[in-house]
Motif scaffolding. Sequence first.
Motif, PDB file in Angstrom:
ATOM      1  N   LEU A  38       0.829  -1.217   0.000  1.00 37.16           N
ATOM      2  CA  LEU A  38       0.000   0.000   0.000  1.00 37.16           C
ATOM      3  C   LEU A  38       0.861   1.265   0.000  1.00 37.16           C
ATOM      4  O   LEU A  38       0.486   2.296   0.568  1.00 37.16           O
ATOM      5  CB  LEU A  38      -0.938   0.009   1.215  1.00 37.16           C
ATOM      6  CG  LEU A  38      -1.837  -1.220   1.385  1.00 37.16           C
ATOM      7  CD1 LEU A  38      -2.672  -1.093   2.661  1.00 37.16           C
ATOM      8  CD2 LEU A  38      -2.737  -1.418   0.177  1.00 37.16           C
ATOM      9  N   PHE A 118      10.055  -8.110   2.841  1.00 39.61           N
ATOM     10  CA  PHE A 118      10.684  -7.493   4.014  1.00 39.61           C
ATOM     11  C   PHE A 118      11.896  -6.652   3.591  1.00 39.61           C
ATOM     12  O   PHE A 118      12.079  -5.521   4.065  1.00 39.61           O
ATOM     13  CB  PHE A 118      11.113  -8.604   4.980  1.00 39.61           C
ATOM     14  CG  PHE A 118      11.853  -8.148   6.194  1.00 39.61           C
ATOM     15  CD1 PHE A 118      11.193  -7.543   7.248  1.00 39.61           C
ATOM     16  CD2 PHE A 118      13.229  -8.333   6.298  1.00 39.61           C
ATOM     17  CE1 PHE A 118      11.881  -7.129   8.391  1.00 39.61           C
ATOM     18  CE2 PHE A 118      13.924  -7.925   7.428  1.00 39.61           C
ATOM     19  CZ  PHE A 118      13.244  -7.315   8.481  1.00 39.61           C
ATOM     20  N   GLY A 121      10.925  -3.417   1.959  1.00 35.75           N
ATOM     21  CA  GLY A 121      10.495  -2.499   3.020  1.00 35.75           C
ATOM     22  C   GLY A 121      11.687  -1.834   3.687  1.00 35.75           C
ATOM     23  O   GLY A 121      11.734  -0.608   3.845  1.00 35.75           O
TER      24      GLY A 121
ATOM     25  N   VAL B  41      19.183  -9.336  12.554  1.00 36.62           N
ATOM     26  CA  VAL B  41      19.328  -8.195  13.454  1.00 36.62           C
ATOM     27  C   VAL B  41      18.937  -8.646  14.869  1.00 36.62           C
ATOM     28  O   VAL B  41      17.924  -9.312  15.064  1.00 36.62           O
ATOM     29  CB  VAL B  41      18.464  -7.010  12.959  1.00 36.62           C
ATOM     30  CG1 VAL B  41      16.981  -7.360  12.921  1.00 36.62           C
ATOM     31  CG2 VAL B  41      18.718  -5.770  13.774  1.00 36.62           C
ATOM     32  N   PHE B 118       5.859  -5.710   4.512  1.00 31.70           N
ATOM     33  CA  PHE B 118       6.528  -4.511   4.015  1.00 31.70           C
ATOM     34  C   PHE B 118       6.666  -3.473   5.123  1.00 31.70           C
ATOM     35  O   PHE B 118       7.741  -2.873   5.296  1.00 31.70           O
ATOM     36  CB  PHE B 118       5.704  -3.954   2.841  1.00 31.70           C
ATOM     37  CG  PHE B 118       6.205  -2.664   2.269  1.00 31.70           C
ATOM     38  CD1 PHE B 118       7.307  -2.642   1.428  1.00 31.70           C
ATOM     39  CD2 PHE B 118       5.564  -1.466   2.550  1.00 31.70           C
ATOM     40  CE1 PHE B 118       7.768  -1.447   0.881  1.00 31.70           C
ATOM     41  CE2 PHE B 118       6.008  -0.266   2.004  1.00 31.70           C
ATOM     42  CZ  PHE B 118       7.114  -0.257   1.176  1.00 31.70           C
ATOM     43  N   ASN B 119       5.597  -3.277   5.893  1.00 31.14           N
ATOM     44  CA  ASN B 119       5.622  -2.270   6.956  1.00 31.14           C
ATOM     45  C   ASN B 119       6.635  -2.611   8.045  1.00 31.14           C
ATOM     46  O   ASN B 119       7.340  -1.722   8.553  1.00 31.14           O
ATOM     47  CB  ASN B 119       4.230  -2.131   7.585  1.00 31.14           C
ATOM     48  CG  ASN B 119       3.228  -1.508   6.622  1.00 31.14           C
ATOM     49  OD1 ASN B 119       3.615  -0.985   5.569  1.00 31.14           O
ATOM     50  ND2 ASN B 119       1.962  -1.572   6.953  1.00 31.14           N
ATOM     51  N   GLY B 121       9.316  -4.342   7.614  1.00 32.11           N
ATOM     52  CA  GLY B 121      10.612  -4.045   7.004  1.00 32.11           C
ATOM     53  C   GLY B 121      10.954  -2.564   7.124  1.00 32.11           C
ATOM     54  O   GLY B 121      12.050  -2.189   7.561  1.00 32.11           O
ATOM     55  N   CYS B 122       9.996  -1.723   6.765  1.00 27.31           N
ATOM     56  CA  CYS B 122      10.209  -0.274   6.875  1.00 27.31           C
ATOM     57  C   CYS B 122      10.553   0.119   8.311  1.00 27.31           C
ATOM     58  O   CYS B 122      11.469   0.919   8.549  1.00 27.31           O
ATOM     59  CB  CYS B 122       8.948   0.480   6.438  1.00 27.31           C
ATOM     60  SG  CYS B 122       8.629   0.425   4.661  1.00 27.31           S
ATOM     61  N   VAL B 124      11.769  -1.716  10.862  1.00 28.59           N
ATOM     62  CA  VAL B 124      13.047  -2.250  11.343  1.00 28.59           C
ATOM     63  C   VAL B 124      14.205  -1.393  10.816  1.00 28.59           C
ATOM     64  O   VAL B 124      15.154  -1.082  11.557  1.00 28.59           O
ATOM     65  CB  VAL B 124      13.194  -3.730  10.914  1.00 28.59           C
ATOM     66  CG1 VAL B 124      14.637  -4.201  11.000  1.00 28.59           C
ATOM     67  CG2 VAL B 124      12.287  -4.613  11.770  1.00 28.59           C
ATOM     68  N   ALA B 125      14.118  -0.998   9.555  1.00 29.24           N
ATOM     69  CA  ALA B 125      15.182  -0.154   8.996  1.00 29.24           C
ATOM     70  C   ALA B 125      15.128   1.257   9.567  1.00 29.24           C
ATOM     71  O   ALA B 125      16.159   1.837   9.928  1.00 29.24           O
ATOM     72  CB  ALA B 125      15.077  -0.122   7.471  1.00 29.24           C
ATOM     73  N   ALA B 126      13.919   1.801   9.673  1.00 30.79           N
ATOM     74  CA  ALA B 126      13.783   3.177  10.156  1.00 30.79           C
ATOM     75  C   ALA B 126      14.274   3.309  11.597  1.00 30.79           C
ATOM     76  O   ALA B 126      14.908   4.308  11.959  1.00 30.79           O
ATOM     77  CB  ALA B 126      12.325   3.632  10.048  1.00 30.79           C
ATOM     78  N   GLN B 128      16.610   1.822  12.956  1.00 34.09           N
ATOM     79  CA  GLN B 128      18.069   1.821  12.983  1.00 34.09           C
ATOM     80  C   GLN B 128      18.655   3.077  12.336  1.00 34.09           C
ATOM     81  O   GLN B 128      19.737   3.518  12.712  1.00 34.09           O
ATOM     82  CB  GLN B 128      18.604   0.588  12.236  1.00 34.09           C
ATOM     83  CG  GLN B 128      18.225  -0.728  12.907  1.00 34.09           C
ATOM     84  CD  GLN B 128      18.644  -1.929  12.087  1.00 34.09           C
ATOM     85  OE1 GLN B 128      19.833  -2.216  11.961  1.00 34.09           O
ATOM     86  NE2 GLN B 128      17.686  -2.623  11.510  1.00 34.09           N
ATOM     87  N   ALA B 129      17.938   3.615  11.343  1.00 33.62           N
ATOM     88  CA  ALA B 129      18.525   4.665  10.506  1.00 33.62           C
ATOM     89  C   ALA B 129      18.201   6.081  10.961  1.00 33.62           C
ATOM     90  O   ALA B 129      18.982   7.006  10.717  1.00 33.62           O
ATOM     91  CB  ALA B 129      18.069   4.472   9.056  1.00 33.62           C
ATOM     92  N   LEU B 130      17.063   6.249  11.615  1.00 33.19           N
ATOM     93  CA  LEU B 130      16.629   7.601  11.966  1.00 33.19           C
ATOM     94  C   LEU B 130      17.282   8.081  13.256  1.00 33.19           C
ATOM     95  O   LEU B 130      17.613   7.286  14.130  1.00 33.19           O
ATOM     96  CB  LEU B 130      15.103   7.639  12.122  1.00 33.19           C
ATOM     97  CG  LEU B 130      14.291   7.536  10.817  1.00 33.19           C
ATOM     98  CD1 LEU B 130      12.817   7.302  11.129  1.00 33.19           C
ATOM     99  CD2 LEU B 130      14.451   8.821   9.983  1.00 33.19           C
ATOM    100  N   ASN B 139       2.587   2.900   4.588  1.00 37.18           N
ATOM    101  CA  ASN B 139       2.546   3.225   3.154  1.00 37.18           C
ATOM    102  C   ASN B 139       3.926   3.556   2.578  1.00 37.18           C
ATOM    103  O   ASN B 139       4.043   4.326   1.627  1.00 37.18           O
ATOM    104  CB  ASN B 139       1.593   4.406   2.885  1.00 37.18           C
ATOM    105  CG  ASN B 139       0.204   4.170   3.479  1.00 37.18           C
ATOM    106  OD1 ASN B 139      -0.501   3.261   3.078  1.00 37.18           O
ATOM    107  ND2 ASN B 139      -0.164   4.959   4.465  1.00 37.18           N
ATOM    108  N   GLY B 140       4.954   2.996   3.166  1.00 39.80           N
ATOM    109  CA  GLY B 140       6.300   3.216   2.662  1.00 39.80           C
ATOM    110  C   GLY B 140       6.830   4.605   2.946  1.00 39.80           C
ATOM    111  O   GLY B 140       7.862   5.007   2.409  1.00 39.80           O
ATOM    112  N   ARG B 141       6.154   5.344   3.799  1.00 31.55           N
ATOM    113  CA  ARG B 141       6.569   6.699   4.135  1.00 31.55           C
ATOM    114  C   ARG B 141       6.983   6.790   5.606  1.00 31.55           C
ATOM    115  O   ARG B 141       6.604   5.962   6.422  1.00 31.55           O
ATOM    116  CB  ARG B 141       5.437   7.695   3.855  1.00 31.55           C
ATOM    117  CG  ARG B 141       5.014   7.700   2.393  1.00 31.55           C
ATOM    118  CD  ARG B 141       3.890   8.678   2.139  1.00 31.55           C
ATOM    119  NE  ARG B 141       4.297  10.061   2.403  1.00 31.55           N
ATOM    120  CZ  ARG B 141       3.473  11.106   2.382  1.00 31.55           C
ATOM    121  NH1 ARG B 141       2.188  10.923   2.102  1.00 31.55           N
ATOM    122  NH2 ARG B 141       3.914  12.319   2.642  1.00 31.55           N
ATOM    123  N   LEU B 142       7.752   7.812   5.919  1.00 25.33           N
ATOM    124  CA  LEU B 142       8.176   8.056   7.294  1.00 25.33           C
ATOM    125  C   LEU B 142       7.568   9.370   7.755  1.00 25.33           C
ATOM    126  O   LEU B 142       7.739  10.403   7.099  1.00 25.33           O
ATOM    127  CB  LEU B 142       9.713   8.141   7.366  1.00 25.33           C
ATOM    128  CG  LEU B 142      10.475   6.974   6.740  1.00 25.33           C
ATOM    129  CD1 LEU B 142      11.979   7.231   6.782  1.00 25.33           C
ATOM    130  CD2 LEU B 142      10.142   5.674   7.448  1.00 25.33           C
TER     131      LEU B 142
END
Lengths: 161, 161, 161, 161
Positions: A38, A118, A121, B41, B118-119, B121-122, B124-126, B128-130, B139-142
Motif C-alpha cells: 500500500l 521485508f 520495506g 538483526v 513490508f511495513n 521491514g520499513c 526495522v530499517a527506520a 536503525q537509521a533515523l 505506506n512506505g513513508r516516514l
Amino acid sequence: MTLRIITTGGTIDKVYFDAKSSYEIGDPMVTDILDEGLATVLHTVQSILKKDSLELTDEDRQLIYDAVLAAPERHIVITHGTDTMPITALKLKSIVDKTIVLTGAMAPARFRRTDAIFNIGCAVAAAQALPAGVYITMNGRLFEAGKVRKNLDLGRFEATE
Amino acid sequence: MTLRIITTGGTIDKVYFDAKSSYEIGDPMVTDILDEGLATVLHTVQSILKKDSLELTDEDRQLIYDAVLAAPERHIVITHGTDTMPITALKLKSIVDKTIVLTGAMAPARFRRTDAIFNIGCAVAAAQALPAGVYITMNGRLFEAGKVRKNLDLGRFEATE
Amino acid sequence: MTLRIITTGGTIDKVYFDAKSSYEIGDPMVTDILDEGLATVLHTVQSILKKDSLELTDEDRQLIYDAVLAAPERHIVITHGTDTMPITALKLKSIVDKTIVLTGAMAPARFRRTDAIFNIGCAVAAAQALPAGVYITMNGRLFEAGKVRKNLDLGRFEATE
Amino acid sequence: MTLRIITTGGTIDKVYFDAKSSYEIGDPMVTDILDEGLATVLHTVQSILKKDSLELTDEDRQLIYDAVLAAPERHIVITHGTDTMPITALKLKSIVDKTIVLTGAMAPARFRRTDAIFNIGCAVAAAQALPAGVYITMNGRLFEAGKVRKNLDLGRFEATE
C-alpha cells in the motif's frame, strides 16, 4: 521526496518456466511488492538489467553507475543479485549527495516464503532515513558499502572489520 | 545494536476464529515476519497488549510509554492498531534519546495479501537509521509524531501541515 | 478407505537453491498441502523418485509400476512431472482393481501462485470417487489414461480423440 | 461437461474490513481459485447468497434448492458456510439426476494458510466423478448427505453412523 528504484535482476525477480524446467529472471517484482505494501511514497521504477549478479560485467556495473548518476532523485533503491552486491555497492561509492540502498533476496519474490518483501520495506525506509552514502540492507540490517560481505556458507550478509 | 519490538495488538495480529465466526487478536506476527525476512538483526519481542487501537485507554498508553522508557534498547519498534497510532506516537514524544518507530497494517499479517511484511521491514530499517525521535511508518513513508494522521476515507496515512 | 500417495518428483516439488542459482526437486510438498487442506483422510506418502519427468527412464517407470502393484491400498495418487505424465499413465493401465490418479503442477507448490494445491485436491477426491482405472487430473479436468496429452504450446492438458 | 458453481457465502469468502474492524462476506473466491488452479473445465459461477451458514433461513435454503433445480447442468458445486452445510445437503437430497457437491472452508480463502483451495479442488473433481446424489467434501473426504456432521470441538467433518 521521490524515490528512484533501479532493478538489475537477481534472485528476487526470478520466475520458473515449466517448458524449459529452468529458472529465469522475469519482470521486476518491486512494483507488486509496493502495491501490496500500500505504498504511497512517490517513486519511479527503472529496469536496466535482468541478470544474475554473478554474470554482471564491468560494463553492466558502469551502466548501473551511470543510471544512478543520471537520476534526478537523491534517494535511490537498487534491487540486485546477492552474490556480487557488495562489489556493485563499492563501485557506487564515489557518488556523493545521494542515499543509495541496495537490496535483493535469497528466495524469489514469487515464492510463498521469501525475504523479498521485508527487504524491499527495509530498503525503501533506509533510502529515506539514511544520510547520503551507499548502503546494503539484507537480513534486517544496514551495512555501509565496503564494510559488508555475503557469507556463502551461512547464506547471510555480515559486517567485515 | 539491539532492537526492542513491543507489540500492542491491532489489525496486523488478527486471526479468524471459525467457531465464533469472529476476528480476534492473536499472537504477535512480527516474529514470523522476521523469520521469513531472514532477519539476523538482534532483537527482543515484548507483547504488552492485544487490543484494537480504538479500545486503547489512557492506562494502556501509559503502559506502552512505561515499556518504552524501561527498555534498555535505544531502538524501538512498536506494532499498533492504525486508528489511534498517531495518538500513541504523540504520547511517546517526551521520551528523548530513543528512536521509536510505530507501524501496523491495514490487512492482517495472516492474509495472503497484506501490507504487514513490508511495513515491518520499513520499521526495522527506520528504527536503525533515523535519529532519536518518534515516528510512524505506513505506506512506505516516514512521518514524525504530531505531523501525521490516518485518512479514514482513503485508508492511508498522510502528513498534516 | 486409505489413500496411498506416491511421489516421483516433477515441477510440483521443485525448490530453488540460491547458492547454485539452480532449481532442484526437493521433498514432496503433498504432505504440506494435505496439512493446509486440513485433510483427515487416511493416507500414506511414499517418495520413490525425485526426477523431472523428462528424465524418467523405463526402469523408473517400472519402479512406479511396481510400487503401485505392491501397495495394499486400492486408491492411489501419484505426483509426477507433467511432460511425460501421459506415458506413465499408459504404463500403469494394465493394473486392474485399483483407482490410480496422476497429477502434478505447472508451477512449483512452493510458489505463491501455483496450481499444485488445487490439483492435489482434485486428485485426492478423484482417487476416492472414480471406479478402478488409471486417470490424470490437471486443469480441474479428469482424463482417462490413453486419452490425454499435454499441449506444450498452451501449457495445459487436453483430451485426445 | 459443464460445471455449475453456486456460491452462498460462508467463511470461504470472508474479507476483513479494517474501517469497521469487522469481517464480512466478500465476492466469491472460487473464481480466483479456479484461475490459480489453471482450470480449463467449463463452468458457470452463480452467486445467490452472501451469508454465514448459521444465518441461513428456510427461505434461503429454498433459494439454493431452486437454483440447483433450475440449473441446466448436471454437475453442481456449492460453496457454503460449514456450520449448517449438512442441513442444506439434506434439503437438496430430493433432487435426482444431478451430482451435487457442497464444500466450504474453515479459514477464509483470502488467508495465506487456508483449506479453501484444496477443498475447491476436491469439489470440482468429485462433482465430475461421483454418480448422481448429494455430497459434502471437507478434510479431503467425501460424505453422503445425511451421513455427515461437523464436529465443532475438533473443527472437522466426520461420518455419522
